[in-house]
Design a protein around this motif. Sequence first.
Motif, PDB file in Angstrom:
ATOM      1  N   TYR A  95       0.891  -1.236   0.082  1.00 38.54           N
ATOM      2  CA  TYR A  95       0.042   0.029  -0.115  1.00 38.54           C
ATOM      3  C   TYR A  95       0.873   1.060  -0.097  1.00 38.54           C
ATOM      4  O   TYR A  95       0.672   2.021  -0.752  1.00 38.54           O
ATOM      5  N   VAL A  96       1.790   1.274   0.797  1.00 41.19           N
ATOM      6  CA  VAL A  96       2.707   2.609   0.864  1.00 41.19           C
ATOM      7  C   VAL A  96       3.393   2.864  -0.351  1.00 41.19           C
ATOM      8  O   VAL A  96       3.689   3.933  -0.687  1.00 41.19           O
ATOM      9  N   ARG A  97       3.902   1.660  -0.913  1.00 40.09           N
ATOM     10  CA  ARG A  97       4.635   1.808  -2.192  1.00 40.09           C
ATOM     11  C   ARG A  97       3.597   2.307  -3.406  1.00 40.09           C
ATOM     12  O   ARG A  97       3.870   3.282  -3.999  1.00 40.09           O
ATOM     13  N   SER A  98       2.513   1.740  -3.202  1.00 38.74           N
ATOM     14  CA  SER A  98       1.752   2.375  -4.230  1.00 38.74           C
ATOM     15  C   SER A  98       1.059   3.446  -4.336  1.00 38.74           C
ATOM     16  O   SER A  98       1.252   4.471  -4.939  1.00 38.74           O
ATOM     17  N   GLU A  99       0.990   4.169  -2.843  1.00 38.73           N
ATOM     18  CA  GLU A  99       0.420   5.514  -2.677  1.00 38.73           C
ATOM     19  C   GLU A  99       1.748   6.423  -3.163  1.00 38.73           C
ATOM     20  O   GLU A  99       1.393   7.466  -3.586  1.00 38.73           O
ATOM     21  N   GLY A 100       2.840   6.202  -2.765  1.00 44.28           N
ATOM     22  CA  GLY A 100       3.901   6.812  -3.110  1.00 44.28           C
ATOM     23  C   GLY A 100       4.028   7.090  -4.457  1.00 44.28           C
ATOM     24  O   GLY A 100       4.144   8.448  -4.959  1.00 44.28           O
ATOM     25  N   VAL A 101       4.137   6.178  -5.277  1.00 45.32           N
ATOM     26  CA  VAL A 101       4.256   6.128  -6.829  1.00 45.32           C
ATOM     27  C   VAL A 101       2.909   6.952  -7.368  1.00 45.32           C
ATOM     28  O   VAL A 101       3.234   7.679  -8.427  1.00 45.32           O
ATOM     29  N   ASP A 102       1.998   6.447  -6.863  1.00 44.07           N
ATOM     30  CA  ASP A 102       0.561   7.019  -7.478  1.00 44.07           C
ATOM     31  C   ASP A 102       0.574   8.691  -7.130  1.00 44.07           C
ATOM     32  O   ASP A 102       0.207   9.405  -8.110  1.00 44.07           O
ATOM     33  N   LYS A 103       1.066   9.224  -6.083  1.00 43.93           N
ATOM     34  CA  LYS A 103       1.167  10.455  -5.953  1.00 43.93           C
ATOM     35  C   LYS A 103       1.973  11.255  -6.832  1.00 43.93           C
ATOM     36  O   LYS A 103       1.812  12.307  -7.257  1.00 43.93           O
ATOM     37  N   LEU A 104       3.324  10.598  -7.037  1.00 44.52           N
ATOM     38  CA  LEU A 104       4.177  11.497  -7.848  1.00 44.52           C
ATOM     39  C   LEU A 104       3.397  11.470  -9.408  1.00 44.52           C
ATOM     40  O   LEU A 104       3.608  12.300 -10.161  1.00 44.52           O
ATOM     41  N   VAL A 105       3.057  10.129  -9.891  1.00 47.45           N
ATOM     42  CA  VAL A 105       2.557  10.275 -11.323  1.00 47.45           C
ATOM     43  C   VAL A 105       1.219  11.215 -11.346  1.00 47.45           C
ATOM     44  O   VAL A 105       1.133  11.856 -12.369  1.00 47.45           O
ATOM     45  N   SER A 106       0.540  11.276 -10.139  1.00 53.62           N
ATOM     46  CA  SER A 106      -0.758  12.231 -10.318  1.00 53.62           C
ATOM     47  C   SER A 106      -0.168  13.579 -10.588  1.00 53.62           C
ATOM     48  O   SER A 106      -0.866  14.353 -11.311  1.00 53.62           O
ATOM     49  N   GLU A 107       0.851  13.963  -9.845  1.00 57.07           N
ATOM     50  CA  GLU A 107       1.399  15.222  -9.705  1.00 57.07           C
ATOM     51  C   GLU A 107       2.092  15.624 -10.899  1.00 57.07           C
ATOM     52  O   GLU A 107       2.202  16.753 -11.384  1.00 57.07           O
ATOM     53  N   PHE A 108       2.693  14.540 -11.819  1.00 53.57           N
ATOM     54  CA  PHE A 108       3.544  14.857 -13.033  1.00 53.57           C
ATOM     55  C   PHE A 108       2.174  15.380 -14.002  1.00 53.57           C
ATOM     56  O   PHE A 108       2.430  16.049 -14.852  1.00 53.57           O
ATOM     57  N   PHE A 109       1.104  14.264 -13.653  1.00 55.01           N
ATOM     58  CA  PHE A 109       0.049  14.749 -14.912  1.00 55.01           C
ATOM     59  C   PHE A 109      -0.421  16.203 -14.678  1.00 55.01           C
ATOM     60  O   PHE A 109      -0.726  17.142 -15.710  1.00 55.01           O
ATOM     61  N   GLU A 110      -0.552  16.642 -13.476  1.00 61.00           N
ATOM     62  CA  GLU A 110      -1.103  18.020 -12.951  1.00 61.00           C
ATOM     63  C   GLU A 110      -0.423  18.921 -13.618  1.00 61.00           C
ATOM     64  O   GLU A 110      -0.550  19.964 -14.058  1.00 61.00           O
ATOM     65  N   LEU A 111       1.107  18.742 -13.222  1.00 60.15           N
ATOM     66  CA  LEU A 111       1.798  19.721 -13.934  1.00 60.15           C
ATOM     67  C   LEU A 111       1.959  19.863 -15.505  1.00 60.15           C
ATOM     68  O   LEU A 111       2.131  20.892 -16.002  1.00 60.15           O
ATOM     69  N   SER A 112       1.821  18.827 -16.052  1.00 58.07           N
ATOM     70  CA  SER A 112       1.835  18.750 -17.467  1.00 58.07           C
ATOM     71  C   SER A 112       0.439  19.388 -18.031  1.00 58.07           C
ATOM     72  O   SER A 112       0.378  20.206 -19.101  1.00 58.07           O
ATOM     73  N   LYS A 113      -0.638  19.369 -17.129  1.00 58.60           N
ATOM     74  CA  LYS A 113      -1.828  20.000 -17.661  1.00 58.60           C
ATOM     75  C   LYS A 113      -1.445  21.662 -17.387  1.00 58.60           C
ATOM     76  O   LYS A 113      -1.816  22.414 -18.448  1.00 58.60           O
ATOM     77  N   GLN A 114      -0.683  21.888 -16.345  1.00 58.25           N
ATOM     78  CA  GLN A 114      -0.567  23.491 -15.960  1.00 58.25           C
ATOM     79  C   GLN A 114       0.340  24.061 -17.341  1.00 58.25           C
ATOM     80  O   GLN A 114       0.377  25.003 -17.764  1.00 58.25           O
ATOM     81  N   ASP A 115       1.208  23.113 -17.809  1.00 59.73           N
ATOM     82  CA  ASP A 115       2.107  23.392 -19.032  1.00 59.73           C
ATOM     83  C   ASP A 115       1.436  23.304 -20.388  1.00 59.73           C
ATOM     84  O   ASP A 115       1.934  23.490 -21.521  1.00 59.73           O
ATOM     85  N   GLN A 116       0.278  22.908 -20.198  1.00 57.38           N
ATOM     86  CA  GLN A 116      -0.825  22.778 -21.435  1.00 57.38           C
ATOM     87  C   GLN A 116      -0.195  21.759 -22.682  1.00 57.38           C
ATOM     88  O   GLN A 116      -0.054  22.134 -23.631  1.00 57.38           O
ATOM     89  N   LYS A 117       0.224  20.638 -21.752  1.00 58.96           N
ATOM     90  CA  LYS A 117       0.839  19.738 -22.683  1.00 58.96           C
ATOM     91  C   LYS A 117       0.249  18.298 -22.219  1.00 58.96           C
ATOM     92  O   LYS A 117       0.094  18.072 -21.134  1.00 58.96           O
ATOM     93  N   GLN A 118       0.125  17.267 -23.315  1.00 60.94           N
ATOM     94  CA  GLN A 118      -0.034  15.772 -22.895  1.00 60.94           C
ATOM     95  C   GLN A 118       1.502  15.573 -22.317  1.00 60.94           C
ATOM     96  O   GLN A 118       2.459  16.114 -22.378  1.00 60.94           O
ATOM     97  N   CYS A 119       1.412  14.136 -21.540  1.00 62.62           N
ATOM     98  CA  CYS A 119       2.631  13.577 -21.180  1.00 62.62           C
ATOM     99  C   CYS A 119       2.641  12.028 -21.616  1.00 62.62           C
ATOM    100  O   CYS A 119       1.573  11.541 -22.190  1.00 62.62           O
ATOM    101  N   GLN A 120       3.983  11.744 -21.393  1.00 63.33           N
ATOM    102  CA  GLN A 120       4.271  10.399 -21.802  1.00 63.33           C
ATOM    103  C   GLN A 120       4.653   9.448 -20.431  1.00 63.33           C
ATOM    104  O   GLN A 120       5.440  10.150 -19.711  1.00 63.33           O
ATOM    105  N   ILE A 121       4.607   8.371 -20.599  1.00 60.40           N
ATOM    106  CA  ILE A 121       5.065   7.287 -19.580  1.00 60.40           C
ATOM    107  C   ILE A 121       5.862   6.088 -20.051  1.00 60.40           C
ATOM    108  O   ILE A 121       5.193   5.431 -20.915  1.00 60.40           O
ATOM    109  N   VAL A 122       7.035   5.897 -19.776  1.00 61.76           N
ATOM    110  CA  VAL A 122       7.846   4.770 -20.060  1.00 61.76           C
ATOM    111  C   VAL A 122       7.767   3.965 -18.792  1.00 61.76           C
ATOM    112  O   VAL A 122       8.680   4.233 -17.924  1.00 61.76           O
TER     113      VAL A 122
END
Length: 362
Positions: free
Chosen positions: A69-96
């Motif tokens: 659970y802790v691992r999942s929460e930590g990674v999920d929060k980072l991914v979600s914020e990466f999306f949020e900053l991409s939106k603020q930058d008015q761009k789509q984003c990619q994940i590898v």
Amino acid sequence: MLQEPLAGRLHSVYPDGDAAIRQTDSDAALARYSAVQKRYFTDPFIKYLVPRGAQYQPPRPPLINIGTYVRSEGVDKLVSEFFELSKQDQKQCQIVNLGAGSDSRFWRIAAGPNGGQLAAYIEIDFPEITTKKAMAIRKSRELSALLGKPEDITLSNGGTALHSPVYQLLPADMRLPPSEAMNALLALPGVDGRPLLSPSLPTLLLFECVLVYMSPEASAALMQWFVDYFAAAEEGSVLGGVVYEMFGLNDPFGKVMLNNLKARNVALPGAEPYVDIKSLAQRFLQHGFSTARALTLRDIRQFCISPEELDRISQLEMLDEVEELDLVLEHYAITWGAKIFSNVEETRVDWTKWGLKNERRT
């Protein structure tokens, strides 16, 4: 607990140990399935990616469920914020997602509010792993439906690769020189003739229990390949990275972990340079990343999860081994970093602020 570590997709430097290493992908998927069944978090897609008969497996002990659970929460929060900053930058984003194994993240994103924000999602793993995953996707209407129209979903490389408009599943041995291992990325066209991996879009690299099983030289070469790929582009963007792995294995507890894994024919050469939490940031800083930070899972549990959420999960199962839990969580960490290329200095957001936040501040 130590017989079944919280590791995900494992990559060893010993080819004769690959079968045992690949088997740990099933261990990780079953651990996630157990945590979902115990209501630590929701994941409606993991049931399609676990081994057959998973519903008859006994649930994992509370210590493993909480760690998952802790691992999942930590990674999920980072991914979600990466999306949020991409939106603020008015761009789509990619994940590898490197060493993706049976991970269900793409489907969780595609079915959620950030689905339209995703320009490309690329998963890479051993061909034996990608073959199983491609078969699971083709068999599941729920998984296939989120990839696009049936005619837009194709297999290649003898069923080891799967392609769709956004999601790509590619086979590769990442221990090989990146010029060989990453050729699949360069050979495939993306949408409208663009590269499969566009250097002009914010891109997040996920390494969940991958680099620690590679030699430091191999992991450094892999990281540098991505840095060079973006640096060579005229419109390079932001490159983010998230690493989840064990570290600090030179103390007595860490040596027990090493011996248990060694008994399963798994070596951890990638852990040797990282003896403490401060050293983990060097994973990114040595490649010129603009910012990098690491937190142990113990610190993430203590500071980055809200008190209300901690109270909720504390009521799911009785945990008698609090000291052992802390000891285990102290030997796992999530490290994140962002590299902002010089040709994107006028970005609309401050990418250096991307990271896990302290939920306990008043």
